[in-house]
Write an enzyme that holds these catalytic residues in place. Structure first.
Site, PDB file in Angstrom:
ATOM      1  N   ASP A   1      14.545  42.483 -59.000  1.00 11.20           N
ATOM      2  CA  ASP A   1      13.240  42.859 -59.546  1.00 11.20           C
ATOM      3  C   ASP A   1      12.511  43.776 -58.579  1.00 11.20           C
ATOM      4  O   ASP A   1      11.901  43.318 -57.612  1.00 11.20           O
ATOM      5  CB  ASP A   1      12.407  41.594 -59.823  1.00 11.20           C
TER       6      ASP A   1
ATOM      7  N   TRP B   1       7.150  35.199 -67.049  1.00  9.52           N
ATOM      8  CA  TRP B   1       6.151  35.507 -66.018  1.00  9.52           C
ATOM      9  C   TRP B   1       4.826  35.839 -66.704  1.00  9.52           C
ATOM     10  O   TRP B   1       4.778  36.647 -67.627  1.00  9.52           O
ATOM     11  CB  TRP B   1       6.594  36.681 -65.136  1.00  9.52           C
TER      12      TRP B   1
ATOM     13  N   ASP C   1       2.533  45.061 -51.862  1.00  8.67           N
ATOM     14  CA  ASP C   1       3.437  45.231 -53.006  1.00  8.67           C
ATOM     15  C   ASP C   1       4.569  44.221 -52.932  1.00  8.67           C
ATOM     16  O   ASP C   1       5.031  43.877 -51.853  1.00  8.67           O
ATOM     17  CB  ASP C   1       4.022  46.647 -53.006  1.00  8.67           C
TER      18      ASP C   1
ATOM     19  N   HIS D   1      14.563  36.284 -58.168  1.00  9.78           N
ATOM     20  CA  HIS D   1      14.253  37.701 -58.315  1.00  9.78           C
ATOM     21  C   HIS D   1      14.379  38.292 -56.924  1.00  9.78           C
ATOM     22  O   HIS D   1      13.495  38.100 -56.074  1.00  9.78           O
ATOM     23  CB  HIS D   1      12.838  37.908 -58.873  1.00  9.78           C
TER      24      HIS D   1
ATOM     25  N   HIS E   1       6.763  37.261 -53.949  1.00  8.51           N
ATOM     26  CA  HIS E   1       5.606  36.584 -54.538  1.00  8.51           C
ATOM     27  C   HIS E   1       4.962  35.519 -53.671  1.00  8.51           C
ATOM     28  O   HIS E   1       4.355  34.581 -54.176  1.00  8.51           O
ATOM     29  CB  HIS E   1       5.996  35.974 -55.887  1.00  8.51           C
TER      30      HIS E   1
ATOM     31  N   ASP F   1       7.425  44.654 -54.862  1.00 10.30           N
ATOM     32  CA  ASP F   1       8.542  45.183 -55.654  1.00 10.30           C
ATOM     33  C   ASP F   1       9.226  46.408 -55.065  1.00 10.30           C
ATOM     34  O   ASP F   1       9.595  47.318 -55.797  1.00 10.30           O
ATOM     35  CB  ASP F   1       8.036  45.521 -57.063  1.00 10.30           C
TER      36      ASP F   1
ATOM     37  N   GLU G   1       8.171  31.857 -63.655  1.00 12.16           N
ATOM     38  CA  GLU G   1       8.034  32.581 -62.378  1.00 12.16           C
ATOM     39  C   GLU G   1       6.594  32.564 -61.857  1.00 12.16           C
ATOM     40  O   GLU G   1       5.672  32.996 -62.532  1.00 12.16           O
ATOM     41  CB  GLU G   1       8.484  34.038 -62.569  1.00 12.16           C
TER      42      GLU G   1
ATOM     43  N   ASP H   1      10.568  34.733 -56.925  1.00  9.79           N
ATOM     44  CA  ASP H   1      10.624  36.164 -56.627  1.00  9.79           C
ATOM     45  C   ASP H   1      10.323  36.318 -55.138  1.00  9.79           C
ATOM     46  O   ASP H   1       9.310  35.811 -54.647  1.00  9.79           O
ATOM     47  CB  ASP H   1       9.588  36.899 -57.493  1.00  9.79           C
TER      48      ASP H   1
ATOM     49  N   LYS I   1       3.529  33.481 -58.902  1.00  9.51           N
ATOM     50  CA  LYS I   1       3.106  34.636 -58.110  1.00  9.51           C
ATOM     51  C   LYS I   1       1.876  34.259 -57.299  1.00  9.51           C
ATOM     52  O   LYS I   1       1.114  33.376 -57.705  1.00  9.51           O
ATOM     53  CB  LYS I   1       2.796  35.800 -59.062  1.00  9.51           C
TER      54      LYS I   1
HETATM   55  C1  RNT Z   1       5.789  40.463 -61.685  1.00 13.37           C
HETATM   56  C2  RNT Z   1       7.047  39.672 -61.771  1.00 13.37           C
HETATM   57  C3  RNT Z   1       7.907  39.976 -62.938  1.00 13.37           C
HETATM   58  C4  RNT Z   1       7.965  41.459 -63.233  1.00 13.37           C
HETATM   59  C5  RNT Z   1       8.937  41.829 -64.307  1.00 13.37           C
HETATM   60  C6  RNT Z   1       8.688  43.203 -64.813  1.00 13.37           C
HETATM   61  O1  RNT Z   1       5.126  40.279 -60.538  1.00 13.37           O
HETATM   62  O2  RNT Z   1       7.777  39.811 -60.603  1.00 13.37           O
HETATM   63  O3  RNT Z   1       9.149  39.416 -62.770  1.00 13.37           O
HETATM   64  O4  RNT Z   1       8.241  42.212 -62.104  1.00 13.37           O
HETATM   65  O5  RNT Z   1       8.941  40.880 -65.277  1.00 13.37           O
HETATM   66 ZN    ZN Z   2       9.758  38.985 -60.476  1.00 10.56          ZN
END
Ligand code: RNT
Ligand code: ZN
Length: 425
Positions: free
Chosen positions: A333, A192, A301, A293, A269, A303, A233, A266, A235
């Site tokens: 994640d 990433w 956010d 993820h 994302h 996460d 990955e 993810d 985003k």
């Molecule tokens: C960040 C990504 C990535 C991180 C980790 C810590 O937006 O999701 O995967 O969260 O690598």
């Molecule tokens: Zn991630």
């Protein structure tokens, strides 16, 4: 003490549930066996708010990710993190892997820059994995470093910076390969890259060309892909990269298709109303594997701790319906520093597992037949009827069989550990 059902109650509830599912042609024992064969990779970074153990002259943050909160007891070193992870593992049923970031290297107090990391700096993790039967996964760390301060790493226009991060990623691939060899099975490595811009860049093109160049250099390094399995990955935005992320979804979809590299999705994302469930059948029609993820976006956010919401349920429905569970590497994640960190791991992982089980208990054939016949009313009605079937009774049996706390009993164990261990830190 939080009340949990007795063994007799669990067995009785399971038998009743078994009958209900059987009436729909679903075998609960088979579903549990499949659930147990499905590994989930827990992310090490929930245990210490993505801080890592690097020896640094000055603390540097950034990279567009941030854990907020100051709940006591974050792990301060590898031994504490391993101990906390082991506690979380004891409260979660099934095959669990552990996902390490490069900043979790243990360098015996010496400063080792990220381009010089080797498997030796992860030997404690490898030993721990072997001793506990836990397979490891790995990640490059392209944030929280002076050479990431400009907001650009692999897409940097400064060749010195770009080369440094290329060397880091190659070093990480070698570490993943060595971890894979040590565990006699693939180590999943995720790439990433935080690069992006806060506001209205007028050159969106050059950074993307440079990222292609860097990735090509990284993936040209010879490693045994049976052991080091790469994923990239994407985003949509991060803190400080709200307007533009170089490695967007379209960028990696294109890169991956052209270069034969698989992608990581993810769940946090994408645009707030965009979900990844519908992307899986499209991507897996062309790729042989995908890394997930499992995360939860909340407004800005990406996460938050995973819960058993519709997004999670739909992702696993898609994978099960498409016979694609075996092609998917499931990782978590999220990072929340405002609640007990072991609690965060356990809530998120147990919910992801419940999402998988929920999908495995679906009479998919029956629904697909209704749909194929054009009986869309019956299909819709059945989808809703299924939502109130006793998933919990089957899940409780899984926990009982795997010898982990059933129902809310794990909360007491977490609290005990908090008093005895976390609050002593
Ligand atoms: C960040 C990504 C990535 C991180 C980790 C810590 O937006 O999701 O995967 O969260 O690598
Ligand atoms: Zn991630």
């Amino acid at each position: 003490m939080l009340a949990s059902p007795t063994r007799e109650q669990i067995e009785r509830n399971y038998e009743a549930a078994q009958v209900q599912y059987k009436a729909l042609g679903v075998d609960t024992d088979t579903a549990l066996a499949r659930l147990n064969e499905t590994p989930i990779s827990l992310h090490c970074w929930q245990g210490d708010d993505v801080r890592g153990f690097e020896v640094k002259e000055v603390a540097v943050g950034g990279g567009g990710i941030m854990a907020t909160g100051n709940y006591p007891g974050a792990a301060r070193n590898g031994d504490e993190l391993r101990k906390d992870a082991a506690k979380a593992f004891s409260l979660i049923p099934g095959q669990l892997r552990f996902n390490i970031h490069a900043i979790y290297a243990e360098t015996s107090g010496k400063r080792v820059d990220r381009d010089l990391l080797t498997i030796d700096h992860f030997s404690k993790w490898v030993e721990w994995g072997k001793a506990n039967g836990v397979k490891l996964d790995f990640n490059t760390s392209l944030f929280a470093h002076p050479l990431a301060n400009s907001g650009f790493t692999l897409a940097s226009a400064d060749d010195k910076v770009r080369h440094f991060w290329v060397r880091h990623a190659i070093a990480c691939r070698r570490i993943a390969e060595a971890m894979g060899r040590a565990q006699r099975g693939p180590c999943i490595i995720n790439h990433w890259v935080p690069d992006g811009a806060k506001d209205t860049p007028v050159d969106r093109w050059s950074p993307r060309r440079r990222l292609v160049k860097s990735l090509d250099e990284i993936f040209a390094a010879p490693v045994d892909r049976d052991f080091c399995r790469d994923f990239v990955e994407c985003k949509l935005f991060g803190i400080g990269s709200e307007d533009y992320v170089v490695g967007s979804h379209e960028f990696y979809l294109g890169y991956g298709a052209k270069r034969g590299i698989n992608i990581c999705l993810d769940m946090g994302h994408f645009h707030p109303t965009e979900t990844i469930a519908d992307k899986l059948s499209a991507i897996l029609t062309f790729s042989d594997s995908v890394l997930l993820h499992v995360s939860r976006g909340v407004r800005w956010d990406s996460d938050h701790v995973v819960l058993l919401n519709d997004d999670v349920k739909n992702v696993f429905h898609e994978l099960v319906r498409g016979h694609a569970l075996g092609k998917t590497c499931i990782a978590l994640d999220f990072f929340d520093a405002s609640i007990n960190r072991i609690g965060a791991w356990v809530i998120g992982t147990r919910c992801a597992l419940k999402g998988i089980l929920n999908a495995l208990l679906e009479p998919t054939g029956m629904l697909q037949e209704m749909e194929a016949k054009g009986d869309l009313t019956a299909k819709l009605a059945m989808v809703e009827e299924l939502k109130t079937l006793p998933l919990g009774a089957v899940w409780d049996m899984h926990c009982l069989k795997r010898d982990v706390p059933v129902g809310p009993a794990w909360i007491d164990e977490m609290k005990r550990y908090e008093t005895d261990v976390l609050r002593q830190r």
